[in-house]
Design an enzyme around this catalytic site. Structure first.
Site, PDB file in Angstrom:
ATOM      1  N   HIS A   2      -8.037   5.332   0.252  1.00  0.00           N
ATOM      2  CA  HIS A   2      -7.794   4.645  -1.014  1.00  0.00           C
ATOM      3  C   HIS A   2      -8.266   5.380  -2.160  1.00  0.00           C
ATOM      4  O   HIS A   2      -9.296   4.877  -3.015  1.00  0.00           O
ATOM      5  CB  HIS A   2      -8.447   3.218  -0.987  1.00  0.00           C
ATOM      6  CG  HIS A   2      -7.727   2.098  -1.928  1.00  0.00           C
ATOM      7  ND1 HIS A   2      -7.822   0.713  -1.565  1.00  0.00           N
ATOM      8  CD2 HIS A   2      -7.205   2.456  -3.140  1.00  0.00           C
ATOM      9  CE1 HIS A   2      -7.307   0.104  -2.718  1.00  0.00           C
ATOM     10  NE2 HIS A   2      -6.662   1.096  -3.573  1.00  0.00           N
ATOM     11  N   ARG A  47      -1.027  -1.856  -1.743  1.00  0.00           N
ATOM     12  CA  ARG A  47      -2.114  -2.634  -1.072  1.00  0.00           C
ATOM     13  C   ARG A  47      -1.702  -2.559   0.584  1.00  0.00           C
ATOM     14  O   ARG A  47      -0.444  -2.726   0.859  1.00  0.00           O
ATOM     15  CB  ARG A  47      -2.101  -3.798  -1.552  1.00  0.00           C
ATOM     16  CG  ARG A  47      -2.502  -4.186  -2.814  1.00  0.00           C
ATOM     17  CD  ARG A  47      -4.291  -3.741  -2.797  1.00  0.00           C
ATOM     18  NE  ARG A  47      -5.123  -4.327  -3.963  1.00  0.00           N
ATOM     19  CZ  ARG A  47      -5.116  -3.289  -5.017  1.00  0.00           C
ATOM     20  NH1 ARG A  47      -4.743  -2.099  -4.750  1.00  0.00           N
ATOM     21  NH2 ARG A  47      -5.791  -3.656  -6.055  1.00  0.00           N
ATOM     22  N   GLU A  73      -8.962  -2.675   4.853  1.00  0.00           N
ATOM     23  CA  GLU A  73      -9.783  -1.394   4.571  1.00  0.00           C
ATOM     24  C   GLU A  73     -11.265  -1.570   4.376  1.00  0.00           C
ATOM     25  O   GLU A  73     -11.249  -2.931   3.540  1.00  0.00           O
ATOM     26  CB  GLU A  73      -9.185  -0.579   3.757  1.00  0.00           C
ATOM     27  CG  GLU A  73      -8.960  -1.248   2.369  1.00  0.00           C
ATOM     28  CD  GLU A  73      -7.906  -0.511   1.210  1.00  0.00           C
ATOM     29  OE1 GLU A  73      -8.552  -0.441   0.174  1.00  0.00           O
ATOM     30  OE2 GLU A  73      -6.939   0.056   1.558  1.00  0.00           O
TER      31      GLU A  73
END
Length: 319
Positions: free
Chosen positions: A285, A238, A267
């Site tokens: 991601h 994360r 993000e």
């Protein structure tokens, strides 16, 4: 025969879907339940006022205490993903709502991407691709860079995925050390109880710990400075785990050797300053973004819901 007749007229269980899911998962949910898609609602508040009292389950993440409070019949939240920091688990526990995630099925995909990012950064593979595409090769070579062989990788979070990364790193002839809440006696790797010390002794720092308040900012400026101008950091966990402004500043100044990042603090927004850096590899991601893994994750979401409503043990309960 009578049972089949009655089943035909039983009202399906109503569930709430909080965000887009894989097609195979959405199809399986639609076969079993009446699905209300919160993320597609023109007026989410109106949808919740209409169906909220009847919703017994949530499929997906991003579940706040406020949302839980609007669903008095809620029994279970089946998260799509191994990380469940987007769910207010304290509120779920207080409301006697179960929470599940999708562990194990994404271990290999995330570990593969991690090693891919490491190799891409060490050998400047994205830059090499652009070098060739832009016609620069005839005039000069790209340069000499580094390799993973013989380097030490420190893993922050030696859980299921961390162990898969460790085994692949060893196959690349790397030395593996790790930092976590406690030493794991069954693991052969050297354990550090101080993250700064591990960063100082490592060539690479791989972050694969859970998100949430307990790990927010754990990779501080001090940790990054300990990793140093020859050190490289990889984040597949994360964005909240790293002091992102400090990392960017050190990458720009040469205080940190390089970074390969699959996640970011805010993000999908990414600081534009990263785009100009040659010592950075950026990824959107996509740690679990394979057909095999996402299908398996979706199947586990459905399986947890099936188990709950059948009165059977949950496959992967976290609350």
């Amino acid at each position: 025969m009578a049972t089949d007749y009655l089943r035909e007229f039983v009202m399906p269980i109503e569930i709430l879907q909080t965000h887009k899911l894989l097609g195979s998962c959405e199809e399986a949910l639609a076969e079993r339940f009446t699905v209300h898609k919160l993320h597609q609602a023109a007026d989410p508040a109106e949808l919740l006022s209409l169906v909220g009292p009847r919703v017994r389950a949530i499929a997906g993440g991003a579940v706040s205490a406020e949302l839980i409070a609007q669903l008095p019949a809620l029994e279970i939240i089946a998260n799509f993903g191994v990380g469940y920091d987007s769910i207010d688990t304290a509120a779920a526990r207080a409301a006697n709502v179960r929470v599940t995630n999708t562990p194990s099925v994404l271990n290999n995909a995330v570990a593969e991407l991690t090693l891919g990012l490491m190799i891409a950064l060490a050998r400047r593979i994205p830059q090499g691709d652009q070098f060739v595409r832009r016609g620069k090769w005839p005039a000069a070579g790209l340069g000499l860079f580094s390799e993973l062989t013989g380097k030490t990788v420190g893993i922050l979070g030696l859980g299921r995925i961390g162990k898969e990364i460790a085994s692949r790193a060893q196959a690349m002839k790397m030395r593996v050390v790790y930092y976590g809440r406690k030493r794991q006696p069954a693991e052969p790797h050297i354990f550090y109880d101080n993250l700064v010390d591990m960063a100082r002794d490592s060539d690479w720092l791989v972050i694969i710990a859970p998100g949430g308040k307990g790990t927010e900012g754990i990779v501080s400026r001090q940790v990054l400075e300990a990793l140093g101008p020859d050190g490289h950091i990889v984040n597949v966990a994360r964005g909240s785990l790293i002091d992102e402004p400090a990392m960017l500043e050190l990458l720009q100044s040469g205080g940190l050797g390089g970074a390969a990042l699959d996640v970011f603090e805010h993000e999908p927004e990414v600081p534009e300053a990263f785009f100009a850096l040659d010592n950075v590899v950026l990824s959107p991601h996509q740690g679990s973004a394979t057909h095999q893994t996402r299908n398996a994750m979706g199947a586990m979401v459905v399986a947890n819901l099936d188990a709950h409503f059948a009165g059977e043990p949950l496959l992967s309960a976290v609350v």
